[in-house]
Write a protein that holds these residues in place. Structure first.
Motif, PDB file in Angstrom:
ATOM      1  N   GLN A 104       0.800  -1.216   0.000  1.00 25.51           N
ATOM      2  CA  GLN A 104       0.000   0.000   0.000  1.00 25.51           C
ATOM      3  C   GLN A 104       0.837   1.271   0.000  1.00 25.51           C
ATOM      4  N   CYS A 105       0.160   2.353  -0.380  1.00 30.01           N
ATOM      5  CA  CYS A 105       0.792   3.668  -0.306  1.00 30.01           C
ATOM      6  C   CYS A 105       0.959   4.047   1.169  1.00 30.01           C
ATOM      7  N   GLN A 106       2.044   4.770   1.412  1.00 31.39           N
ATOM      8  CA  GLN A 106       2.316   5.208   2.772  1.00 31.39           C
ATOM      9  C   GLN A 106       1.321   6.289   3.221  1.00 31.39           C
ATOM     10  N   ASN A 107       0.768   7.029   2.254  1.00 30.10           N
ATOM     11  CA  ASN A 107      -0.096   8.170   2.588  1.00 30.10           C
ATOM     12  C   ASN A 107      -1.573   7.931   2.330  1.00 30.10           C
ATOM     13  N   CYS A 108      -1.886   6.887   1.577  1.00 30.38           N
ATOM     14  CA  CYS A 108      -3.273   6.688   1.162  1.00 30.38           C
ATOM     15  C   CYS A 108      -3.643   5.224   1.382  1.00 30.38           C
ATOM     16  N   SER A 109      -4.953   4.972   1.581  1.00 32.06           N
ATOM     17  CA  SER A 109      -5.369   3.582   1.701  1.00 32.06           C
ATOM     18  C   SER A 109      -5.648   3.038   0.305  1.00 32.06           C
TER      19      SER A 109
ATOM     20  N   VAL B 148       3.895   2.866  -7.742  1.00 33.51           N
ATOM     21  CA  VAL B 148       3.481   4.272  -7.698  1.00 33.51           C
ATOM     22  C   VAL B 148       2.050   4.383  -7.164  1.00 33.51           C
ATOM     23  N   CYS B 149       1.807   5.418  -6.358  1.00 33.87           N
ATOM     24  CA  CYS B 149       0.445   5.724  -5.929  1.00 33.87           C
ATOM     25  C   CYS B 149      -0.180   6.656  -6.957  1.00 33.87           C
ATOM     26  N   HIS B 150      -1.308   6.265  -7.537  1.00 34.99           N
ATOM     27  CA  HIS B 150      -1.936   7.101  -8.558  1.00 34.99           C
ATOM     28  C   HIS B 150      -2.719   8.257  -7.945  1.00 34.99           C
ATOM     29  N   TYR B 151      -2.767   8.316  -6.646  1.00 42.88           N
ATOM     30  CA  TYR B 151      -3.475   9.425  -6.001  1.00 42.88           C
ATOM     31  C   TYR B 151      -2.535  10.524  -5.549  1.00 42.88           C
ATOM     32  N   CYS B 152      -1.431  10.150  -4.878  1.00 45.62           N
ATOM     33  CA  CYS B 152      -0.573  11.200  -4.326  1.00 45.62           C
ATOM     34  C   CYS B 152       0.809  11.222  -4.966  1.00 45.62           C
ATOM     35  N   GLY B 153       1.120  10.234  -5.820  1.00 47.49           N
ATOM     36  CA  GLY B 153       2.410  10.255  -6.481  1.00 47.49           C
ATOM     37  C   GLY B 153       3.532   9.579  -5.713  1.00 47.49           C
ATOM     38  N   PHE B 154       3.273   9.153  -4.499  1.00 46.44           N
ATOM     39  CA  PHE B 154       4.277   8.451  -3.702  1.00 46.44           C
ATOM     40  C   PHE B 154       4.792   7.241  -4.480  1.00 46.44           C
ATOM     41  N   SER B 155       6.105   6.961  -4.409  1.00 45.34           N
ATOM     42  CA  SER B 155       6.595   5.774  -5.104  1.00 45.34           C
ATOM     43  C   SER B 155       7.757   5.137  -4.358  1.00 45.34           C
TER      44      SER B 155
HETATM   45 ZN    ZN Z   1      -0.791   7.852  -2.034  1.00 46.98          ZN
END
Ligand code: ZN
Ligand code: ADP
Length: 837
Positions: free
Chosen positions: A551-556, A569-576
């Motif tokens: 999972q993304c560190q910032n989003c569920s 890659v997180c498609h919501y916040c860009g975290f990778s």
């Molecule tokens: Zn995210």
């Protein structure tokens, strides 16, 4: 004369306007609708005056000093009275702060540049003095003293200058923190981007151009002088040659280069009356697609003619009306739009055309330019500010009477509005997903109502709301039931993936029937389009030991694997992150990639068809408008055989040689817990099916799915909108969803889960009594995206058969939050949400 006051809407997230005094120097100047520069929290900011009065506002304390407007910005009002009223309506209907609403309506701010300026404080001066006297206790760092001295010499220093000083801005910020230097904000006028144009003055110029030599005895000094004079005359001659050769005015830079002269020479020639010089705004870049374009010369068929005749009647009546143009894909709706614009222009009115995407402004404006020439302006957020501002003012000044643009072009400041067209009216792109959260289509209808204009909504798959309005008689229905030139609708075939799996026992990125169909197109040398509505290589990375997705560190949200970048890659916040070798939760090494995305499908097709020209169109491969145009342009020219893409490929475009459209994983959207899931799936499939067989060649559509019997897929296969509408409307009515119920979502979010819970509870107690006032309140519950960009999120869903009751509950909620000190940024009110996700 009375002291004048005005209310100014400022681009800050506050719900009120601010009162300023109109200085006496502006007496006689109208201020309403004008952009003004005003002091706000000690910095100058640009707002718009929305009303005027000659009475001071009644404030409780009466001690507040009302500051004057610092400056009027434009020669006249930027916003008409109608647009001011529209802004107020949006602010009320969508519960959006008024200043932020008006900011969305104003032209980009290109005139002012905000700059930071540093000055020495008294404390800073004292420090310098102490150091000079050797008194102070704490001995300052020598670097600091060097900087302080520089400040003392310079008085004030811009941040641009400061950046070049030793230690740069960081060193200066340290001085600011210690109170030795203060940072202030100043606004400066930016010079408009213009170029100097030079022309030869026709009469040949005044006296003094030639130097005459009086003396017989020429001193060394005078010899030099005469050589200079000769050089000057030669330079002048070259300038004249260039200007006569080019046969017209020339930009200064070009002239200097061609004639090999300096700026001084040209300025001298101007002073001597030989040249004319003036400033012109830099012209917009030519659209590369505009060059070799000849518009089609279609003779309208009888359905098109009938629709158009009806629109003419509304236009002649000159009253507000809303039409819904329901025309199957390829039925030639664009021709009807162009005819409607003709009708508006011939009544000396102006027109706005909204399209859902920047890319579509290119197609549409090209057609419009070919037909209406200079009358057309283009407005969308992809334009550089300077170009957007120019187009905005062209519309405002009446130079452009047709505006083509995306969502925000609904605010195009054209006068005497006769027509607003909303193409693909069902698109969620019309809904702005930040404050003000308006729907461009609904604002278009309201604006038409305000201005007594015609709103024309067009679609092959109208939204449930619009079709319902047409049935209820609120909108007038126009139908195009046939494709142009008697072309058949493409045939749609369903591929049952369950059956596929039973036969092959192996899931491939593309099913066998679709693979074979592509092979056939490659043989025939026609084109294929493959839609896969997922970016990346694999949707997610699953641990087979503990069952968790990475999972993304910032989003569920599960992270998507992008192979070319070698990242999740997180498609919501860009975290990778780099793909881990072990499960981050249980440290097992059984990690599996799950689900094929566009990148994988492209790779697979390249493997299968090494000789074919395969390209991919999604946000990973095209980042700019230009790249997008290049790929679509290449596809249009036949330089690509198979185009793989996300829904970017589904919309609007008209490719003549596409005979196959394949949809991979068509039911992806059906799994979403959203009341529009079926509608979105139906729309997407119908739209994408509409891309096939638009030319002389007939087309076929293959749709892969695990739920062939789902009604959204079944009716999309039959391209039967009416039956889909009936079934979907039935469910919506039963479950109390739009268009049968007014809907809103209220989201509470915060970094700290305790805050989010506490505020949600408080709001729940506020909402409780509304159950008896005809508003159903669901929640608070964890939002479908329970965590996003580090915020914890809780959601209320509000429903009411009466919009007014819903509005009262919401505006009360906003006041309640303010009274309870719940921060504005923690509360998101979304009226008529496009999705509840
Ligand atoms: Zn995210
Ligand atoms: P829609 O938006 O309804 O899907 P378009 O407006 O893009 O359809 O039109 C599809 C194609 O049909 C375009 O290439 C257009 O030039 C062409 N076309 C439109 N009207 C006619 C007509 N009356 N006869 C022949 N071709 C037409």
């Amino acid at each position: 004369m009375h002291q004048r006051y005005c209310e100014v809407a400022l681009p800050v997230p506050l719900r009120n306007t601010f009162t300023y005094a109109v200085p006496a120097s502006l007496n006689g100047e109208p201020v309403v609708g004008r952009r003004v520069v005003v002091p706000f929290r000690n910095r100058p900011i640009v707002g718009v005056a929305v009303s005027e009065s000659d009475r001071a506002p009644e404030t409780a304390g009466a001690e507040v000093r009302i500051k004057p407007i610092a400056e009027l910005m434009d020669r006249g009002p930027a916003l008409s009275a109608n647009l001011i009223e529209l802004g107020r309506w949006i602010s009320g209907y969508y519960l959006a702060p008024i200043g932020e609403t008006f900011r969305a309506m104003l032209p980009p701010e290109t005139e002012l540049r905000h700059d930071c300026e540093y000055t020495l404080t008294n404390a800073g001066r004292a420090q310098l003095a102490q150091f000079a006297l050797g008194t102070g206790d704490d001995i300052p760092e020598p670097e600091d003293m060097v900087l302080l001295r520089r400040f003392e010499e310079a008085e004030s220093v811009s941040s641009a200058q400061a950046r070049r000083w030793p230690g740069g801005e960081a060193a200066i910020e340290k001085l600011v923190q210690r109170g030795l230097v203060i940072a202030g904000d100043v606004a400066r006028h930016r010079k408009a981007r213009t170029q100097t144009i030079v022309a030869w003055k026709p009469e040949g110029g005044g006296a003094g151009a030639n130097l005459t030599i009086h003396s017989a005895e020429t001193s060394a000094e005078e010899k030099r002088m005469s050589r200079r004079a000769q050089n000057e005359r030669a330079a002048e001659e070259r300038v004249r040659e260039v200007l006569t050769a080019t046969g017209g005015p020339v930009p200064l830079g070009l002239l200097m280069e061609k004639a090999n002269v300096t700026r001084t020479t040209i300025q001298r020639l101007e002073k001597n009356g030989r040249l004319l010089m003036w400033e012109e705004p830099l012209t917009a870049n030519e659209d590369p697609w505009d060059t070799d374009f000849t518009p089609p010369n279609n003779v309208l068929n009888s359905e098109q003619n009938q629709a158009l005749a009806e629109i003419w009647r509304w236009m002649v009546a000159g009253k507000f009306a809303t039409g819904l143009l329901h025309g199957v894909t390829g039925s030639g709706k664009t021709e009807v739009y162009l005819g409607a614009i003709d009708a508006a222009l011939s009544r000396r009115k102006s027109a706005i055309v909204l399209v859902p995407e920047i890319a579509l402004t290119l197609w549409t404006s090209r057609l419009a330019r070919a037909r209406f020439g200079e009358d057309v302006a283009i407005l969308h957020s992809g334009l550089p500010d300077i170009e957007r501002a120019r187009e905005w003012w062209r519309a405002r000044n009446g130079e452009a009477r047709v505006v083509v643009g995306t969502r925000s072009a609904v605010f195009a400041p054209v006068g005497n509005l006769g027509l607003i067209i909303v193409d693909e009216e069902q698109e969620s792109a019309y809904k702005q997903e930040e404050t003000p959260r308006y729907n461009g289509r609904d604002v278009a209808v309201y604006r038409a109502h305000l201005e007594g204009a015609v709103a024309l909504l067009g679609s092959a798959t109208p939204s449930l709301e619009s079709y319902h309005n047409a049935h209820a008689g609120k909108y007038r229905l126009l139908e195009l039931t046939q494709r142009v030139a008697n072309r058949p609708l493409a045939e749609v075939r369903i591929i049952d993936l369950r059956e596929e799996f039973r036969q092959r026992r192996k899931a491939m990125p593309v099913s066998e029937p679709l693979r074979a169909a592509i092979a056939l197109r490659l043989e025939e040398k026609t084109q294929a389009m493959i839609l896969i509505n997922r970016r990346g290589y694999s949707w997610s990375l699953l641990c087979r030991n503990c069952g968790a997705f990475v999972q993304c560190q910032n989003c569920s949200i599960a992270l998507t694997y992008h192979k070319s970048r070698q990242r999740l890659v997180c498609h919501y916040c860009g975290f990778s992150i780099r793909p881990p070798k072990q499960c981050p939760k249980c440290h097992a090494e059984y990690l599996y990639f799950v689900g094929d995305g566009a990148e994988r499908v492209e790779e697979y097709l390249r493997e299968q068809f090494p000789a074919a020209r395969v390209a991919r169109l999604d946000r990973d491969t095209v980042r700019t408008k230009r790249e997008y145009q290049q790929v679509l342009g290449a596809f249009a020219k036949g330089e690509i055989d198979v185009l793989v893409g996300t829904q970017m490929v589904a919309k609007g475009h008209d490719f003549q040689r596409v005979t196959l459209v394949g949809v991979v994983a068509a039911d992806l959207a059906l799994g979403r817990p959203d009341f529009r899931a079926a509608e979105r799936t139906f729309q997407l499939l119908t739209q994408v099916a509409g891309r096939a067989g638009r030319g002389e060649l007939s087309g076929e559509v293959l749709v892969e799915t695990y739920y062939p019997e789902h009604y959204a897929i079944e009716y999309a296969r039959r391209q039967d909108y009416a039956s889909f509408y009936e079934k979907e409307a039935h469910f919506r009515k039963m479950l109390h969803y739009p268009p049968f119920t007014a809907l809103a979502s209220v989201l509470i979010r915060d970094r700290k889960i305790e805050n989010a819970i506490r505020w949600s509870r408080a709001l729940a107690s506020y909402f409780a009594p509304f159950e008896e006032r005809g508003v159903k309140v669901l929640g608070p519950a964890a939002a479908p995206l329970a965590r996003l960009r580090r915020d914890y999120r809780f959601q209320f869903v509000l429903k009411s058969p009466q919009r007014a009751a819903l509005g009262r509950a919401l505006s009360g909620a906003v006041d309640f939050c303010a009274a309870k000190d719940i921060p504005e940024t923690a509360v998101i009110v979304d009226v008529d949400p496009a999705t509840l996700m």
